[in-house]
Scaffold this motif. Sequence first.
Motif, mmCIF file in Angstrom:
data_model
loop_
_atom_site.group_PDB
_atom_site.id
_atom_site.type_symbol
_atom_site.label_atom_id
_atom_site.label_comp_id
_atom_site.label_asym_id
_atom_site.label_seq_id
_atom_site.Cartn_x
_atom_site.Cartn_y
_atom_site.Cartn_z
ATOM 1 N N MET A 27 -0.804 -4.150 12.894
ATOM 2 C CA MET A 27 -1.402 -3.233 11.903
ATOM 3 C C MET A 27 -2.919 -3.247 12.041
ATOM 4 O O MET A 27 -3.563 -2.199 11.981
ATOM 5 N N GLY A 28 -3.481 -4.423 12.239
ATOM 6 C CA GLY A 28 -4.926 -4.548 12.412
ATOM 7 C C GLY A 28 -5.418 -3.781 13.630
ATOM 8 O O GLY A 28 -6.460 -3.116 13.577
ATOM 9 N N LEU A 100 -9.460 2.070 2.105
ATOM 10 C CA LEU A 100 -8.126 1.659 2.543
ATOM 11 C C LEU A 100 -7.539 0.778 1.445
ATOM 12 O O LEU A 100 -7.983 -0.353 1.232
ATOM 13 N N LEU A 101 -6.581 1.331 0.731
ATOM 14 C CA LEU A 101 -5.953 0.616 -0.379
ATOM 15 C C LEU A 101 -4.870 -0.306 0.190
ATOM 16 O O LEU A 101 -3.995 0.144 0.939
ATOM 17 N N VAL A 129 -3.388 4.378 2.427
ATOM 18 C CA VAL A 129 -2.702 3.230 1.849
ATOM 19 C C VAL A 129 -2.056 2.395 2.948
ATOM 20 O O VAL A 129 -1.453 2.924 3.873
ATOM 21 N N CYS A 130 -2.217 1.095 2.814
ATOM 22 C CA CYS A 130 -1.589 0.142 3.719
ATOM 23 C C CYS A 130 -0.751 -0.797 2.863
ATOM 24 O O CYS A 130 -1.284 -1.482 1.997
ATOM 25 N N ALA A 131 0.559 -0.796 3.079
ATOM 26 C CA ALA A 131 1.449 -1.651 2.284
ATOM 27 C C ALA A 131 2.193 -2.602 3.206
ATOM 28 O O ALA A 131 2.763 -2.178 4.211
ATOM 29 N N LEU A 132 2.185 -3.876 2.856
ATOM 30 C CA LEU A 132 2.930 -4.845 3.669
ATOM 31 C C LEU A 132 4.413 -4.519 3.658
ATOM 32 O O LEU A 132 5.063 -4.513 4.684
ATOM 33 N N LEU A 133 4.950 -4.243 2.465
ATOM 34 C CA LEU A 133 6.381 -3.983 2.318
ATOM 35 C C LEU A 133 6.621 -2.661 1.609
ATOM 36 O O LEU A 133 5.880 -2.308 0.691
ATOM 37 N N VAL A 143 2.259 6.567 2.401
ATOM 38 C CA VAL A 143 1.779 5.267 2.862
ATOM 39 C C VAL A 143 1.497 5.380 4.359
ATOM 40 O O VAL A 143 2.413 5.568 5.158
ATOM 41 N N ARG A 144 0.235 5.284 4.737
ATOM 42 C CA ARG A 144 -0.145 5.495 6.134
ATOM 43 C C ARG A 144 0.280 4.326 7.015
ATOM 44 O O ARG A 144 0.746 4.506 8.130
ATOM 45 N N TYR A 145 0.120 3.094 6.523
ATOM 46 C CA TYR A 145 0.462 1.903 7.306
ATOM 47 C C TYR A 145 1.473 1.066 6.537
ATOM 48 O O TYR A 145 1.200 0.622 5.426
ATOM 49 N N THR A 146 2.644 0.853 7.139
ATOM 50 C CA THR A 146 3.691 0.046 6.516
ATOM 51 C C THR A 146 4.013 -1.146 7.401
ATOM 52 O O THR A 146 4.213 -0.977 8.606
#
Length: 180
Positions: A27-28, A100-101, A129-133, A143-146
């Motif tokens: 993700m990074g 980046l939330l 938005v970046c959500a781990l789960l 959610v752009r990054y999951t």
Amino acid sequence: MISTAPAGRIGREVISAERLAARVQEMGRQITLDYQGRPPLMVGVLKGAYIFMSDLARAIRLPVEFDFMAVSSYGASTESSGVVRIVKDLETDIAGRDVLLVEDIVDSGLTLRYLRRLLSDRDPLSLEVCALLVREGAKADDVRYTGFSIPPDFVVGYGLDVAQHYREQRGIMVFEPAED
Ligand code: IMP
Ligand code: MG
């Protein structure tokens, strides 16, 4: 006040520390590519996102900045109260910023909807938005990054809690409430 552990126990591991670490690095890398020349202001949603954000920030090869918000949507139970309340607001003026939330988990999507509306009103240049789960079946197309999609079980660890417990667990584990 003496803190008592919630009734229930830690069950099976859903995501190991090793898988978490590998996915956070990926993700990074993606965020680094997407934000070339415009390092984001990372906004972590306390407390659940703080461990994830700490690892993610160091996986992003850009001079990011941090800020935090705290909202409360759950009491001490594993059921959503359906009410979102700001407990701590940002210190940064986000107007004109690439925001980046960073969230721990998108479950019903209620918290995210609320935060997106709140932050959009402050005129950021961009808001992703970046959500781990993300809970399987959750409305999360914005959610752009999951990190991972997970089944309905209530989970703890890597920042996620039940009644403030188990945030320090290195992996993501199922929490099994006691039968009563
Ligand atoms: P939503 O508003 O229903 O999307 O819920 C989002 C918030 O609920 C997250 O930021 C978490 O704090 C909490 N939450 C939802 N599911 C879980 C879970 O399985 N474990 C721990 N916290 C959860
Ligand atoms: Mg939370």
